[in-house]
Scaffold this motif. Structure first.
Motif, PDB file in Angstrom:
ATOM      1  N   THR A  98       0.806  -1.217   0.000  1.00 44.20           N
ATOM      2  CA  THR A  98       0.000   0.000   0.000  1.00 44.20           C
ATOM      3  C   THR A  98       0.836   1.263   0.000  1.00 44.20           C
ATOM      4  N   ALA A  99       2.087   1.205   0.345  1.00 47.10           N
ATOM      5  CA  ALA A  99       2.903   2.422   0.397  1.00 47.10           C
ATOM      6  C   ALA A  99       4.315   2.114  -0.062  1.00 47.10           C
ATOM      7  N   ASP A 100       4.903   3.084  -0.706  1.00 50.38           N
ATOM      8  CA  ASP A 100       6.276   2.957  -1.151  1.00 50.38           C
ATOM      9  C   ASP A 100       7.212   3.053   0.043  1.00 50.38           C
ATOM     10  N   LYS A 101       8.292   2.317   0.015  1.00 54.45           N
ATOM     11  CA  LYS A 101       9.236   2.297   1.137  1.00 54.45           C
ATOM     12  C   LYS A 101      10.621   2.707   0.643  1.00 54.45           C
ATOM     13  N   PRO A 102      11.418   3.301   1.526  1.00 49.30           N
ATOM     14  CA  PRO A 102      12.779   3.681   1.125  1.00 49.30           C
ATOM     15  C   PRO A 102      13.585   2.471   0.682  1.00 49.30           C
ATOM     16  N   SER A 103      14.361   2.676  -0.385  1.00 51.14           N
ATOM     17  CA  SER A 103      15.145   1.558  -0.912  1.00 51.14           C
ATOM     18  C   SER A 103      16.559   2.000  -1.264  1.00 51.14           C
ATOM     19  N   GLY A 104      17.142   2.893  -0.461  1.00 51.38           N
ATOM     20  CA  GLY A 104      18.503   3.332  -0.722  1.00 51.38           C
ATOM     21  C   GLY A 104      18.540   4.707  -1.347  1.00 51.38           C
ATOM     22  N   PRO A 105      19.724   5.191  -1.708  1.00 54.68           N
ATOM     23  CA  PRO A 105      19.871   6.534  -2.289  1.00 54.68           C
ATOM     24  C   PRO A 105      19.059   6.699  -3.569  1.00 54.68           C
ATOM     25  N   ILE A 106      18.678   7.944  -3.824  1.00 47.81           N
ATOM     26  CA  ILE A 106      17.917   8.284  -5.027  1.00 47.81           C
ATOM     27  C   ILE A 106      18.878   8.820  -6.072  1.00 47.81           C
ATOM     28  N   ALA A 107      18.733   8.310  -7.302  1.00 46.13           N
ATOM     29  CA  ALA A 107      19.626   8.717  -8.390  1.00 46.13           C
ATOM     30  C   ALA A 107      19.054   9.850  -9.227  1.00 46.13           C
ATOM     31  N   ASP A 108      17.710   9.961  -9.310  1.00 46.46           N
ATOM     32  CA  ASP A 108      17.125  10.990 -10.167  1.00 46.46           C
ATOM     33  C   ASP A 108      15.683  11.236  -9.735  1.00 46.46           C
ATOM     34  N   ILE A 109      15.179  12.443 -10.038  1.00 46.30           N
ATOM     35  CA  ILE A 109      13.796  12.838  -9.744  1.00 46.30           C
ATOM     36  C   ILE A 109      13.211  13.450 -10.999  1.00 46.30           C
ATOM     37  N   GLN A 110      11.988  13.035 -11.363  1.00 47.44           N
ATOM     38  CA  GLN A 110      11.323  13.572 -12.547  1.00 47.44           C
ATOM     39  C   GLN A 110       9.853  13.840 -12.249  1.00 47.44           C
ATOM     40  N   VAL A 111       9.231  14.592 -13.158  1.00 47.83           N
ATOM     41  CA  VAL A 111       7.809  14.915 -13.075  1.00 47.83           C
ATOM     42  C   VAL A 111       7.118  14.308 -14.287  1.00 47.83           C
ATOM     43  N   ILE A 112       5.956  13.672 -14.065  1.00 50.42           N
ATOM     44  CA  ILE A 112       5.206  13.081 -15.167  1.00 50.42           C
ATOM     45  C   ILE A 112       3.784  13.639 -15.168  1.00 50.42           C
ATOM     46  N   PHE A 113       3.202  13.734 -16.366  1.00 46.01           N
ATOM     47  CA  PHE A 113       1.816  14.144 -16.554  1.00 46.01           C
ATOM     48  C   PHE A 113       0.992  12.905 -16.893  1.00 46.01           C
ATOM     49  N   LYS A 114      -0.155  12.791 -16.233  1.00 45.64           N
ATOM     50  CA  LYS A 114      -0.983  11.608 -16.446  1.00 45.64           C
ATOM     51  C   LYS A 114      -1.422  11.482 -17.896  1.00 45.64           C
ATOM     52  N   LYS A 115      -1.684  12.603 -18.574  1.00 48.25           N
ATOM     53  CA  LYS A 115      -2.164  12.563 -19.954  1.00 48.25           C
ATOM     54  C   LYS A 115      -1.117  11.990 -20.904  1.00 48.25           C
ATOM     55  N   GLU A 116       0.163  12.000 -20.513  1.00 44.93           N
ATOM     56  CA  GLU A 116       1.209  11.422 -21.363  1.00 44.93           C
ATOM     57  C   GLU A 116       1.248   9.907 -21.282  1.00 44.93           C
ATOM     58  N   LYS A 117       0.712   9.346 -20.196  1.00 44.70           N
ATOM     59  CA  LYS A 117       0.620   7.879 -20.022  1.00 44.70           C
ATOM     60  C   LYS A 117       1.981   7.207 -20.161  1.00 44.70           C
ATOM     61  N   TYR A 118       2.970   7.862 -19.584  1.00 48.75           N
ATOM     62  CA  TYR A 118       4.321   7.313 -19.716  1.00 48.75           C
ATOM     63  C   TYR A 118       5.086   7.527 -18.425  1.00 48.75           C
ATOM     64  N   VAL A 119       5.730   6.460 -17.959  1.00 55.14           N
ATOM     65  CA  VAL A 119       6.623   6.510 -16.801  1.00 55.14           C
ATOM     66  C   VAL A 119       7.988   6.012 -17.253  1.00 55.14           C
ATOM     67  N   PRO A 120       9.046   6.757 -17.017  1.00 56.82           N
ATOM     68  CA  PRO A 120      10.373   6.291 -17.438  1.00 56.82           C
ATOM     69  C   PRO A 120      10.703   4.940 -16.807  1.00 56.82           C
ATOM     70  N   PRO A 121      11.413   4.108 -17.514  1.00 58.90           N
ATOM     71  CA  PRO A 121      11.755   2.789 -16.971  1.00 58.90           C
ATOM     72  C   PRO A 121      12.535   2.899 -15.651  1.00 58.90           C
ATOM     73  N   ASN A 122      12.218   1.980 -14.731  1.00 60.13           N
ATOM     74  CA  ASN A 122      12.892   1.852 -13.436  1.00 60.13           C
ATOM     75  C   ASN A 122      12.626   3.035 -12.497  1.00 60.13           C
ATOM     76  N   TYR A 123      11.580   3.830 -12.795  1.00 62.62           N
ATOM     77  CA  TYR A 123      11.195   4.933 -11.907  1.00 62.62           C
ATOM     78  C   TYR A 123       9.983   4.530 -11.079  1.00 62.62           C
ATOM     79  N   LYS A 124       9.934   5.008  -9.858  1.00 67.32           N
ATOM     80  CA  LYS A 124       8.808   4.755  -8.966  1.00 67.32           C
ATOM     81  C   LYS A 124       7.957   6.022  -8.852  1.00 67.32           C
ATOM     82  N   VAL A 125       6.654   5.888  -9.035  1.00 70.20           N
ATOM     83  CA  VAL A 125       5.733   7.018  -9.019  1.00 70.20           C
ATOM     84  C   VAL A 125       5.187   7.206  -7.602  1.00 70.20           C
ATOM     85  N   LEU A 126       5.148   8.451  -7.149  1.00 74.56           N
ATOM     86  CA  LEU A 126       4.513   8.756  -5.864  1.00 74.56           C
ATOM     87  C   LEU A 126       3.006   8.824  -6.093  1.00 74.56           C
ATOM     88  N   SER A 127       2.373   7.656  -6.202  1.00 73.96           N
ATOM     89  CA  SER A 127       0.947   7.595  -6.489  1.00 73.96           C
ATOM     90  C   SER A 127       0.092   7.867  -5.266  1.00 73.96           C
TER      91      SER A 127
END
Length: 799
Positions: free
Chosen positions: A284-313
């Motif tokens: 039900t919730a995302d958990k910390p999994s070590g250092p973060i390598a990158d942060i991005q912003v996504i728009f729902k209308k694009e229907k695309y999530v970069p590979p290996n990225y976790k979304v703060l849903s």
């Protein structure tokens, strides 16, 4: 040119915001009338009668006929569009490449539904019915239910190519033309019972399945499922018995639609996903999994999530949505990429910041708003402007982050909704301030939107999201102030309570609040309010923090409830101070605050603050602490009594109708009432009617206290805990005030037997004083006995 362009952009944004609000209002009215035919009929009848009166019967009938045909045509067009969209989805699914039929999977789905659907779905339906909010309906329950023999069916499957060896993704075309039905029993307000039937349920949508594999056993670690778009949902609602239920079927159908759509949208529509691990437990919730390598912003209308990225849903507590624009605008989400062992060359993210500005993101002035060594995140992977307030009237908001191998890395990020007082897990820091000292609210400038902030774990704990060097000596820095609560505040309203709020500002001792000072919310009818409102102020070590408490009086000047003044000389940088202070210039009340000097002050130490280091500065009480700043009192006029010879004054008589507030609290009679008022020699009497036979009520004027307000025409007479509040307008106000002041002076001077002198020389009432008043209450025992002018007049008379 830049300023003109910025002003034009702001004007366009405001115009778009007003247009969007108008569209929402029209949409709401449309839904209201579509779901309530009875309300529509009652609304159209007077309009039709009025039109017949103005235009005639024939013209009105033709107009109504044309409007009806237009509305029916529009309705048919909407249904046709819905049908065509559904057909287009099915056609697109058939034309996909690498598509396979999944009869084997349909067999599994059928067996699962036969075994588990009733036990999983029926409790959800019952819970939704228990929480109904339909007008005129007191209770809803399931009378009969059948899930039928039709089950969800997967028409086709499309496997996505080009993913890493550890990921698998397949899109399914799901249809569910159900023969299930449910009968719902409704209990109306007067005990009337109605039974309705919901059937012909149809659901269709594009379902996405993702799997993640491990190199070690068990190979399958997680699986997630979601709808790529909002699914198409339809059903019918019918009454089991004859009767006029048209006014109820609309709200019931809307409630059932929300009961189906809301859980699906909140849990299963991209980028929201249902995720399970190999053991079958839902994550039900995302958990910390070590250092973060990158942060991005996504728009729902694009229907695309970069590979290996976790979304703060979801929000940080897992209970709220992860959509930054949850109220208006585009659906925007933040995602991050965990740092893998294979990314040895990529430095971890060690700092994050939020910048808000109307400047063009390509302008050099905009880039200077970011701290040194920070990378501005301006465009998404699809070259869309990464404005977190995209599509609404809010202030353009952008993220920035820093990578290095010197500072501690950030291990997790999340969204925190401060408006709903969301639970914040331990060891998380709230990114509360922008680099220039503004509030880093991701919904800044959006009307009626929740305050949403970024939170992070690891890195350097700071309200800036990174370590910010202290300002130079003598310069102002950023002071974070949280007004937590009030305790035991003074009663300021005739209802026996107060409507408190606090004004927060920084200045020298005794200074007044500047225009535009920060203030908390108003907590109505509460003497122990809890705010937890946080503000950012500009301050330096030589300043003082002022917390001025008020009682809100709409239409009048607000009553003062005391003030606390705290010096900032001994604050240590980044070290919070949380204390409760007694309010000054008032007889009672305390306020609890939390203060942090973010980038100024003394060097931080490990020792706790000394209790004597932050004793508040005493403020001179120029007026009586129990007085209101709304009213002007007689004892504030120092020189009035010096020019009055009480021995030569005579009583004055006056009567007339006034507006009066009730002396005692009453739920039914709490407003202004018209009363007949008579000013006699030593008392002010009032009754309901001019020629009333009943004994009028009265208040004695001997040593009474008079308060007036020229703006509202209010007059308040107080004596021994009894209060008479009335108001008049025009020249009558000045005459009443003059006659009352005259009779108070004369009555006080000519009745010294009702007064006694204490050993300290002050004047007080004789406890044996017999009058027509009620006994004073304990809450007014601290009120002063006499006005100053009356006291001086009595001293001269005694000499």
């Amino acid at each position: 040119m830049a300023d003109a362009k910025q002003a034009a952009d702001v004007g366009d944004v405001k115009h778009a915001g007003l247009k969007r609000k108008l569209d929402l209002v029209l949409q709401y009215v449309k839904i209201l009338f579509e779901g309530n035919p009875l309300l529509l009929h009652f609304t159209l009848l007077p309009i039709a009668f009025f039109a017949c009166y103005l235009l005639g019967w024939f013209i009105t009938w033709v107009t109504v006929l044309v409007l009806s045909i237009s509305l029916m045509t529009q309705r048919i067009s909407e249904r046709k569009k819905e049908f065509y969209d559904r057909a287009a989805l099915e056609l697109a699914a058939k034309e996909r490449k690498d598509v396979e039929t999944c009869e084997w999977l349909n067999t599994l789905v059928k067996k699962y539904c036969t075994t588990c659907m009733e036990s999983h779905v029926l409790p959800v339906i019952k819970e939704q019915l228990q929480n109904n909010q339909i007008p005129l309906v007191t209770k809803m329950s399931v009378k009969k239910c059948s899930f039928g023999e039709s089950f969800p069916r997967i028409e086709s499957a499309n496997t996505v190519r080009g993913l890493s060896s550890r990921n698998y993704q397949t899109d399914f075309m799901l249809t569910f033309n159900s023969d299930a039905y449910i009968e719902v029993k409704l209990v109306l307000v007067k005990g009337m019972k109605v039974i309705i039937r919901v059937d012909e349920v149809y659901i269709s949508g594009n379902l996405r399945l993702k799997m993640h594999f491990n190199a070690e056993f068990p190979a399958l670690s997680t699986a997630s499922v979601c709808f790529v778009d909002d699914p198409v949902i339809s059903f019918s609602v019918k009454a089991m018995k004859s009767g006029d239920l048209m006014s109820l079927l609309g709200p019931i159908e809307e409630m059932i639609m929300q009961a189906i759509q809301n859980p699906i949208r909140e849990e299963m529509v991209f980028p929201q996903v249902l995720c399970w691990n190999f053991s079958g437990e839902r994550q039900t919730a995302d958990k910390p999994s070590g250092p973060i390598a990158d942060i991005q912003v996504i728009f729902k209308k694009e229907k695309y999530v970069p590979p290996n990225y976790k979304v703060l849903s979801k929000s940080i507590s897992g209970t709220g949505t992860g959509n930054v624009n949850s109220k208006t605008g585009d659906d925007i989400y933040i995602c991050y990429k965990p740092k893998k062992d294979s990314d040895a060359e990529t430095l971890p993210v060690t700092g994050i910041c939020v910048v808000q500005s109307y400047l063009d993101p390509k302008d050099r002035g905009f880039l200077r708003l970011f701290p040194p060594d920070f990378v501005p995140y301006i465009t998404t992977a699809s070259t869309t402007i990464a404005n977190l307030n995209g599509g609404n009237s809010g202030i353009p908001t952008f993220l920035g982050f820093r990578r290095d191998n010197i500072n501690p890395p950030i291990t997790h990020i999340g969204l925190y909704n401060k408006t709903v007082n969301e639970h914040l897990p331990p060891n998380y820091s709230i990114l509360f301030s922008t680099p220039d000292g503004g509030k880093a609210n991701l919904n800044a400038g959006v009307p009626k939107a929740d305050e949403v902030f970024l939170v992070y774990q690891g890195g350097t704990p700071s309200s800036f999201g990174y370590f910010k060097p202290p300002v130079a000596p003598g310069e102002k820095g950023t002071l974070q102030v949280t007004v937590i609560s009030g305790e035991g505040l003074k009663i300021a309203d005739i209802t026996g309570s107060s409507d408190p709020f606090a004004v927060v500002y920084v200045g020298a001792p005794g200074s007044k609040a500047p225009a535009g000072s920060e203030k908390t919310r108003t907590i109505y009818k509460n003497l122990d309010p809890i705010w937890n409102d946080t503000f950012l102020l500009r301050a330096a070590p030589g300043d003082c923090l002022h917390i001025q408490m008020y009682d809100e009086d709409p239409g009048l000047r607000n009553d003062k409830l005391g003030i606390a003044v705290i010096p900032l000389d001994n604050l240590e940088r980044g070290k919070p101070l949380e204390r409760s202070y007694k309010l000054q210039k008032i007889s009672r009340g305390r306020v609890k605050i939390n203060v942090v000097a973010l980038d100024f002050g003394l060097e931080p130490t490990d020792t706790p603050y000394n209790k004597d280091s932050f004793t508040q500065i005493s403020v001179e009480n120029k007026k009586n602490s129990s007085s209101s700043n709304v009213f002007k009192e007689d004892h504030d006029e120092e020189d009035v009594s010096e020019s009055i010879d009480v021995t030569k004054m005579e009583y004055k008589y006056k009567d007339g109708f006034v507006e009066k507030l009730p002396s005692q609290r009453n739920i039914l009679y709490s407003g202004w009432k018209r009363r007949w008022c008579v000013l006699r020699q030593e008392s002010l009497c009032f009754s309901k009617h001019k020629d009333s036979n009943s004994e009028p009520k009265s208040i004695s004027l001997i040593a009474a206290k008079l308060e007036t307000n020229n703006e509202t025409g209010q007059i308040i007479v107080r004596r021994d805990g009894k209060t008479l509040t009335m108001r008049v307008g025009g020249s009558e106000f000045e005459q009443w005030v003059s006659f009352l002041r005259n009779n108070i002076h004369v009555a006080t001077a000519r009745n010294p037997q009702h007064l006694s002198y204490s050993s300290s020389g002050s004047i007080s009432r004789d406890p044996k004083d017999e009058s027509s008043e009620q006994a004073p209450t304990s809450s007014s025992s601290s009120e002063p006995a006499l006005t100053r002018s009356a006291s001086r007049a009595l001293k001269r008379l005694k000499k």
